[in-house]
Scaffold this active site. Structure first.
Site, PDB file in Angstrom:
ATOM      1  N   GLY A 135      20.745 -56.416   7.286  1.00  9.18           N
ATOM      2  CA  GLY A 135      19.723 -57.625   6.752  1.00  9.18           C
ATOM      3  C   GLY A 135      18.382 -57.574   6.996  1.00  9.18           C
TER       4      GLY A 135
ATOM      5  N   GLY B  10      16.600 -55.041   5.229  1.00  8.26           N
ATOM      6  CA  GLY B  10      16.064 -54.222   3.926  1.00  8.26           C
ATOM      7  C   GLY B  10      16.218 -52.763   3.900  1.00  8.26           C
ATOM      8  N   LEU B  11      16.815 -52.379   4.937  1.00  9.63           N
ATOM      9  CA  LEU B  11      16.836 -50.846   5.102  1.00  9.63           C
ATOM     10  C   LEU B  11      18.044 -50.183   4.797  1.00  9.63           C
ATOM     11  CD1 LEU B  11      15.284 -50.864   9.048  1.00  9.63           C
ATOM     12  CD2 LEU B  11      14.199 -50.563   6.787  1.00  9.63           C
TER      13      LEU B  11
ATOM     14  N   PRO C 159      19.569 -51.773  11.514  1.00 12.05           N
ATOM     15  CA  PRO C 159      19.829 -53.009  11.784  1.00 12.05           C
ATOM     16  C   PRO C 159      20.468 -53.876  10.285  1.00 12.05           C
ATOM     17  CG  PRO C 159      17.564 -52.686  11.775  1.00 12.05           C
ATOM     18  CD  PRO C 159      18.417 -51.408  11.678  1.00 12.05           C
TER      19      PRO C 159
ATOM     20  N   ASP D  43      19.587 -47.649  -3.515  1.00 14.57           N
ATOM     21  CA  ASP D  43      19.917 -47.523  -2.133  1.00 14.57           C
ATOM     22  C   ASP D  43      20.990 -46.297  -2.054  1.00 14.57           C
ATOM     23  OD1 ASP D  43      18.036 -49.485  -2.266  1.00 14.57           O
ATOM     24  OD2 ASP D  43      19.401 -50.814  -0.828  1.00 14.57           O
TER      25      ASP D  43
ATOM     26  N   SER E 284      21.503 -50.702   4.975  1.00 16.42           N
ATOM     27  CA  SER E 284      22.618 -50.715   5.658  1.00 16.42           C
ATOM     28  C   SER E 284      23.983 -51.058   4.973  1.00 16.42           C
ATOM     29  CB  SER E 284      22.517 -51.712   6.791  1.00 16.42           C
ATOM     30  OG  SER E 284      22.646 -53.029   6.391  1.00 16.42           O
ATOM     31  N   SER E 285      23.739 -51.782   3.939  1.00 18.07           N
ATOM     32  CA  SER E 285      25.200 -51.835   2.782  1.00 18.07           C
ATOM     33  C   SER E 285      25.341 -50.608   2.154  1.00 18.07           C
ATOM     34  CB  SER E 285      24.831 -52.944   2.025  1.00 18.07           C
ATOM     35  OG  SER E 285      24.576 -54.336   2.565  1.00 18.07           O
ATOM     36  N   ALA E 286      24.344 -50.174   1.405  1.00 18.88           N
ATOM     37  CA  ALA E 286      24.570 -48.859   0.801  1.00 18.88           C
ATOM     38  C   ALA E 286      24.906 -47.662   1.612  1.00 18.88           C
ATOM     39  CB  ALA E 286      23.178 -48.316   0.215  1.00 18.88           C
ATOM     40  N   ALA E 287      24.274 -47.471   3.016  1.00 17.99           N
ATOM     41  CA  ALA E 287      24.463 -46.373   3.898  1.00 17.99           C
ATOM     42  C   ALA E 287      25.952 -46.705   4.407  1.00 17.99           C
ATOM     43  CB  ALA E 287      23.453 -46.426   5.007  1.00 17.99           C
TER      44      ALA E 287
HETATM   45  C1  MEV Z   1      17.066 -53.624  -2.308  1.00 13.01           C
HETATM   46  O1  MEV Z   1      16.904 -52.582  -1.396  1.00 13.01           O
HETATM   47  C2  MEV Z   1      16.193 -53.100  -3.382  1.00 13.01           C
HETATM   48  C3  MEV Z   1      16.164 -54.306  -4.723  1.00 13.01           C
HETATM   49  O2  MEV Z   1      15.349 -53.500  -5.627  1.00 13.01           O
HETATM   50  C4  MEV Z   1      17.622 -54.480  -5.253  1.00 13.01           C
HETATM   51  C5  MEV Z   1      18.120 -53.047  -5.838  1.00 13.01           C
HETATM   52  O3  MEV Z   1      17.306 -52.235  -6.106  1.00 13.01           O
HETATM   53  O4  MEV Z   1      19.214 -53.111  -6.067  1.00 13.01           O
HETATM   54  C6  MEV Z   1      15.691 -55.373  -4.174  1.00 13.01           C
END
Ligand code: MEV
Length: 328
Positions: free
Chosen positions: A113, A115-116, A111, A161, A118-121
């Protein structure tokens, strides 16, 4: 077209931050793990000098020589794919392919947005599929490029990430020492609960920057407590001490609440976990919504998972992923 193959597929895992989010942006450690939810990307070269991206309901079709200003004429759902377009442009430029274009199909089990990662993956799997078109599959190179590309989505990213999505496993990141693998003595049982409240990592990271500017001594105190928690968490994992690991998760969450990145819905989910037998729980990732992670006692996991799952929130049990980005 001087490429190796015409079509390539790749997938990369989601991540959870077990300890240290936000503090890691300011030279503190973080413990991050890849989990068994993936983004799959299929990349195919075209000779139309266009980039055509399909991702769920969103799509984008633009000439390869488009720039940031050209994006102004697109709607929000297309604009959200612009960082992926930049990944394509970056790799094609690197390979000196002047008239090439690429078709990309993206399918996500992660999902967005929440915090899992998704942008990096999505950056990692896109970059990996593109390099594979040229018979290159070097994880170090994939990580380096994906990390630069992720900065187009949120500046100030620590890079953790992208690292864990590329290499998999559970890693401790210390800004001055780099990444080191953690191999826990036992298998832990983890639940993820999605609040359904979306956030933008970039915005939350910049709110924390403002908090730090206004409250520097409080921020330093929270950072050193977070640092200490990371050290103890590594020992707890190495020793297989799940009750201590659980308490550390909850302690870390309290620091994040003081930092102002929790949310009433997140607090509700954490209460549900702690009142129903979880050993500890915290938000994961940037916060202000997103997801919580809960550590479940192994010897009564079915019972505790059933209790937590019967309340509000959308819960999934996850496993750690040790593969990272893969072809196919
Ligand atoms: C985001 O998944 C994690 C943060 O620490 C930002 C980052 O490390 O780039 C909030």
């Amino acid at each position: 077209m001087n490429s190796g193959i015409n079509k390539a597929a790749s997938s990369a895992p989601a991540k959870i931050i077990l300890f240290g989010e936000h503090f890691v942006v300011y030279n503190n450690p973080a413990i991050v793990a890849a989990i068994n939810r993936r983004i799959h990307v299929v990349a195919q070269l075209n000779d139309k000098s266009r980039v055509n991206i399909k991702s769920g309901q969103n799509s984008l079709s633009i000439p390869i020589n488009s720039n940031d200003n050209d994006m102004m004429s697109h709607d929000n759902s297309s604009v959200s794919l612009f960082p992926i377009f930049k990944c394509v442009k970056h790799v094609l430029d690197e390979k000196n392919l002047v008239n090439a274009g690429v078709n990309l199909e993206i399918e996500s089990q992660i999902p967005h947005g929440e915090g899992l990662g998704s942008s990096a993956a999505s950056c990692v799997s896109t970059v990996a599929a593109l390099y594979s078109l040229f018979s290159d599959f070097d994880k170090n190179q994939i990580y380096e490029t994906a990390r630069i590309m992720e900065q187009n989505i949120h500046t100030n990213s620590s890079g953790v990430d992208c690292y864990v999505s590329t290499f998999g496993g559970i890693v401790n990141f210390e800004p001055e020492k780099g990444f080191s693998k953690i191999s826990p003595r036992k298998k832990f049982t983890l639940l993820i609960g999605a609040s359904g409240i979306k956030h933008s990592t970039g915005e939350v990271v910049s709110q924390v920057r403002q908090f730090r500017e206004k409250n520097s001594s409080l921020f330093n105190d929270l950072s050193s407590r977070a640092h200490h928690i990371c050290r103890r968490a590594i020992s707890s994992m190495n020793e297989g001490n799940e009750s201590e690991l659980g308490s550390l998760l909850t302690e870390n969450h309290k620091l994040l609440s003081i930092l102002g990145v929790s949310h009433p819905e997140i607090e509700k989910l954490i209460k549900i976990c702690l009142n129903n037998g979880a050993l500890g729980a915290k938000l994961t990732g940037a916060g202000k919504g997103g997801a919580v992670i809960a550590l479940i006692p192994t010897d009564s996991s079915d019972e505790v998972i059933a209790k937590i799952g019967s309340g509000p929130g959308k819960w999934i049990q996850v496993e750690f992923d040790y593969d990272g980005v893969i072809l196919g």
